[in-house]
Scaffold this active site. Structure first.
Site, PDB file in Angstrom:
ATOM      1  CG  ASP A   1      -2.234  -0.624   1.019  1.00  0.00           C
ATOM      2  OD1 ASP A   1      -2.495  -1.008  -0.117  1.00  0.00           O
ATOM      3  OD2 ASP A   1      -3.010  -0.745   1.980  1.00  0.00           O
TER       4      ASP A   1
ATOM      5  CE  LYS B   1      -7.948   0.591  -3.346  1.00  0.00           C
ATOM      6  NZ  LYS B   1      -8.268   0.543  -4.769  1.00  0.00           N
TER       7      LYS B   1
ATOM      8  CG  MET C   1      -9.338   7.651   4.843  1.00  0.00           C
ATOM      9  SD  MET C   1      -9.862   6.100   4.074  1.00  0.00           S
ATOM     10  CE  MET C   1     -10.678   5.282   5.469  1.00  0.00           C
TER      11      MET C   1
END
Length: 525
Positions: A41, A62, A177
């Site tokens: 990641d 991502k 997030m």
């Protein structure tokens, strides 16, 4: 279908931990070391990939606003590599099952009939809060905590009503997030009944030396974070526990916190220094300034290693010398037994550790990184144990084999000879300034990634100056140069460089201790 000739492999969903690479679990690190394929990641620390020697590395991180692999394609890759019979590690930032879509990947593996295991990691919101000095629960302030994501699920519209319900339902709210909607989230929580004066914090890059923390209230935290330039990755903490940071901040208050320190050595030899810098919350910038060439000396060294048992002492002044000697022994089909009764002396604990990796312990370790210290200790030890002598002539004090670099100070052999010892010097390697891409990387590091340069030997000073050429004064002149001892400092000054610090005890740890004291001084602030 899986080919009958290729047994199905296995997938491990591994939590990389929240930040620094040493926060991964022992199990996770062991799996990285044995993996054949690693899909990693964006939030897993890049230095963890150093454990994946020989593995195929696949970046599936991502990144918001950038083109990133679709989740379905990541799951398909896991299945593909496992069906090739590979040991596959899916390395995920934090914990694989905490807002990391590990559950989706596990279900995909289950559907494909692929065996998998889940290896937990320290989840990022917990670690980021703790590294910021904010306990998520406290008996007198909060008996509950809720973790929630501020991002959307595809096809589901963001709902302020859900945040309003959460506002008073839990003691501490921890949002992942959520930076894109921080204004709206804070307002929804206030509308839901939480006081605008409720303490709130944003922690960006938690549990890393790049960590930044902004504290405010629900009413102004979005504005404060925006003014400070904070963005993703970050967590938002809302609750009375945030007020404890003023007393409990421990990580970003360390003297070396966030200080970028250039370690101009090979990454394998720099491990201990890197670990020490991380313990002190500094940022290690590992960028070798020296290239090692052993080829021209292989034959001469091979001849000498056949005679190791004929010496009273075998002396190593660096890890490179140890590596070269044992490479020569291996080529001759021999091992550590070739030393016989010879005693071994080394400069520095790291050279001693290099020796231990080959099954031998040094009889004498000069813990100061200077030849004078080693000469003094060797002569004292030899005088105290004369029965170990292998010397052919009665009354001769002893024979010493010195394995070192081609170019080195003559202090050690001269002092030993002055005391009556017979000294044979055998060059094992040559150091030369880094070139090509290595030089370009060094220049980039000095231009924009470094605050302090750690200089551990005069040869390192020479190599850095030679590599940089005409730009040496420019690139090094604006940085703080920290020298491990007066010999290294003297060489730096001979090159016209300004030295900020010289350790009184000639070790890396003592140099970093001195650097901490320098950082605490009023001038540093």
């Amino acid at each position: 279908m899986t080919s009958p000739s290729v047994p199905s492999g296995k997938v491990w969903l591994v939590g990389a931990g929240p930040g620094e690479p040493d926060l991964i679990s022992c199990r996770g690190r062991a799996l990285l070391e044995s993996a054949e394929v690693v899909l990693y990641d964006a939030l897993s620390h890049p230095e963890l990939l150093a454990y994946c020697a020989g593995a195929e590395l696949v970046d599936v991180g991502k990144r918001y606003g950038e083109r990133s692999p679709a989740q379905d394609s990541i799951s398909e890759r896991l299945v593909f590599h496992a069906r090739r019979g590979k040991r596959v590690v899916r390395l995920k930032g934090g914990d694989p099952m905490m807002f990391a879509r590990g559950g989706e990947e596990a279900l995909a593996l289950l559907d494909a009939g692929i065996e998998f295991e889940i290896v937990p990691g320290i989840t990022s919101p917990v670690a980021a809060a703790e590294f910021a000095g904010i306990p998520l629960t406290h008996r007198e302030l909060s008996n509950s905590v809720t973790f929630i994501t501020g991002s959307d699920r595809e096809g589901v519209e963001w709902s302020p009503a859900a945040w309003q319900k959460l506002a008073t339902a839990t003691g501490t709210i921890c949002v992942l997030m959520g930076m894109r909607r921080l204004d709206a989230i804070a307002q929804a929580i206030i509308v839901g009944g939480r006081s605008p004066a409720t303490p709130a914090a944003v922690v960006m890059w938690g549990a890393r030396p790049q960590q930044r923390v902004v504290v405010g209230t629900l009413a102004d935290i979005a504005e404060r974070a925006r003014d400070a330039g904070l963005g993703s990755p970050a967590i938002v903490i809302v609750g009375e526990v945030v007020a404890l940071r003023e007393q409990l901040a421990w990580y970003d208050t360390k003297p070396l916190f966030g200080l970028r320190v250039l370690v101009a050595r090979d990454s394998r030899q720099a491990l201990d220094t890197v670990e020490s810098l991380r313990r002190r919350a500094a940022v290690p910038v590992v960028c070798p300034a020296i290239e090692i060439d052993t080829a021209p000396f292989a034959d001469a060294l091979a001849a000498r290693v056949d005679e190791l048992a004929d010496y009273d002492w075998v002396v190593f002044t660096s890890q490179n010398g140890v590596s070269a000697a044992f490479a020569a022994l291996e080529r001759r089909g021999r091992d550590a037994r070739a030393f016989g009764r010879a005693r071994i002396a080394v400069i520095g604990p790291r050279t001693a550790q290099a020796l231990e990796r080959h099954g031998l312990r040094a009889d004498l370790v000069a813990d100061e990184f200077v030849a004078e210290n080693l000469a003094e200790k060797l002569l004292a030890s030899h005088a105290a144990s004369p029965l170990a002598s292998h010397t052919p002539q009665p009354g001769s004090p002893g024979r010493v084999l010195l394995v070192r670099a081609e170019q080195a100070r003559e202090v050690l052999p001269e002092r030993l000879r002055a005391a009556g010892l017979e000294v044979v010097v055998v060059p094992a390697y040559r150091t030369q300034p880094v070139q090509g891409e290595g030089l370009a990387r060094l220049v980039r590091a000095l231009e924009s990634e470094t605050d302090v340069v750690l200089l551990s030997s005069s040869s390192m000073v020479d190599s850095i100056v030679a590599a940089l050429g005409e730009r040496a004064a420019e690139l090094l002149g604006r940085l703080r140069l920290c020298c491990i001892g007066p010999v290294t400092a003297a060489r730096a000054r001979e090159h016209g460089l300004s030295v900020a610090l010289v350790a009184s005890t000639y070790t890396i740890e003592a140099t970093l201790d001195e650097l901490e004291r320098l950082q605490r001084s009023p001038e540093a602030s």
